[in-house]
Motif scaffolding. Structure first.
Motif, short mmCIF file in Angstrom:
data_model
loop_
_atom_site.label_atom_id
_atom_site.label_comp_id
_atom_site.label_asym_id
_atom_site.label_seq_id
_atom_site.Cartn_x
_atom_site.Cartn_y
_atom_site.Cartn_z
N VAL A 54 0.84 -1.20 0.00
CA VAL A 54 0.00 0.00 0.00
C VAL A 54 0.88 1.24 0.00
O VAL A 54 0.67 2.17 -0.79
N ARG A 55 1.87 1.25 0.88
CA ARG A 55 2.77 2.42 0.97
C ARG A 55 3.53 2.65 -0.33
O ARG A 55 3.64 3.79 -0.80
N GLU A 56 4.04 1.58 -0.93
CA GLU A 56 4.77 1.72 -2.19
C GLU A 56 3.88 2.21 -3.33
O GLU A 56 4.30 3.03 -4.15
N THR A 57 2.64 1.74 -3.36
CA THR A 57 1.70 2.19 -4.39
C THR A 57 1.37 3.67 -4.21
O THR A 57 1.33 4.44 -5.19
N LEU A 58 1.15 4.08 -2.97
CA LEU A 58 0.88 5.49 -2.70
C LEU A 58 2.09 6.35 -3.08
O LEU A 58 1.93 7.46 -3.62
N ALA A 59 3.28 5.87 -2.80
CA ALA A 59 4.49 6.62 -3.15
C ALA A 59 4.62 6.77 -4.67
O ALA A 59 4.99 7.84 -5.17
N TYR A 60 4.29 5.73 -5.40
CA TYR A 60 4.32 5.78 -6.86
C TYR A 60 3.33 6.82 -7.38
O TYR A 60 3.66 7.65 -8.24
N MET A 61 2.13 6.84 -6.82
CA MET A 61 1.11 7.81 -7.22
C MET A 61 1.54 9.22 -6.83
O MET A 61 1.35 10.18 -7.59
N HIS A 62 2.14 9.35 -5.65
CA HIS A 62 2.61 10.66 -5.18
C HIS A 62 3.66 11.22 -6.13
O HIS A 62 3.62 12.41 -6.49
N ASP A 63 4.59 10.39 -6.55
CA ASP A 63 5.62 10.84 -7.49
C ASP A 63 5.02 11.29 -8.81
O ASP A 63 5.47 12.27 -9.41
N ASP A 64 3.99 10.58 -9.28
CA ASP A 64 3.32 10.99 -10.51
C ASP A 64 2.63 12.34 -10.34
O ASP A 64 2.67 13.18 -11.25
N MET A 65 2.01 12.56 -9.20
CA MET A 65 1.28 13.81 -8.97
C MET A 65 2.23 15.00 -8.84
O MET A 65 1.84 16.13 -9.11
N MET A 66 3.48 14.75 -8.47
CA MET A 66 4.46 15.84 -8.38
C MET A 66 4.75 16.43 -9.75
O MET A 66 5.12 17.59 -9.87
N ARG A 67 4.55 15.65 -10.81
CA ARG A 67 4.86 16.09 -12.17
C ARG A 67 3.67 16.74 -12.87
O ARG A 67 3.81 17.21 -13.99
N VAL A 68 2.50 16.74 -12.22
CA VAL A 68 1.29 17.26 -12.87
C VAL A 68 0.89 18.59 -12.22
O VAL A 68 0.55 18.62 -11.04
N PRO A 69 0.95 19.67 -12.98
CA PRO A 69 0.53 20.97 -12.42
C PRO A 69 -0.96 20.95 -12.06
O PRO A 69 -1.77 20.39 -12.78
N GLY A 70 -1.30 21.56 -10.95
CA GLY A 70 -2.68 21.64 -10.51
C GLY A 70 -3.11 20.51 -9.59
O GLY A 70 -4.23 20.53 -9.08
N PHE A 71 -2.25 19.53 -9.37
CA PHE A 71 -2.59 18.40 -8.50
C PHE A 71 -1.86 18.47 -7.16
O PHE A 71 -1.64 17.46 -6.52
#
Length: 74
Positions: free
Chosen positions: A19-36
């Motif tokens: 769960v933690r690793e999946t959330l970290a993966y999603m968090h890293d993706d959201m860092m690259r998207v403006p507005g998120f």
């Protein structure tokens, strides 16, 4: 047939590290998207909660491992 009473259900078996690793993966993706930014921050909070739950689960499982059963005295 054996049934689990609804008043005291068993806790679900969850792999908190996944769960933690999946959330970290999603968090890293959201860092690259403006507005998120709000979503990124919410994921960061969820990661911290998963880490805390994982630590709690580990300490509880260690406590169960250290249990000693004494022989029954007649």
């Amino acid at each position: 047939m054996f049934r689990i009473p609804k008043s005291n259900p068993w806790p679900p078996q969850i792999d908190l590290s996944t769960v933690r690793e999946t959330l970290a993966y999603m968090h890293d993706d959201m860092m690259r998207v403006p507005g998120f930014e709000k979503l990124r921050d919410a994921l960061a909070v969820a990661i911290k909660e998963a880490e805390a739950a994982e630590l709690t689960a580990r300490t509880k499982s260690k406590a169960l491992i250290n249990v000693q059963f004494l022989p029954r005295r007649h």
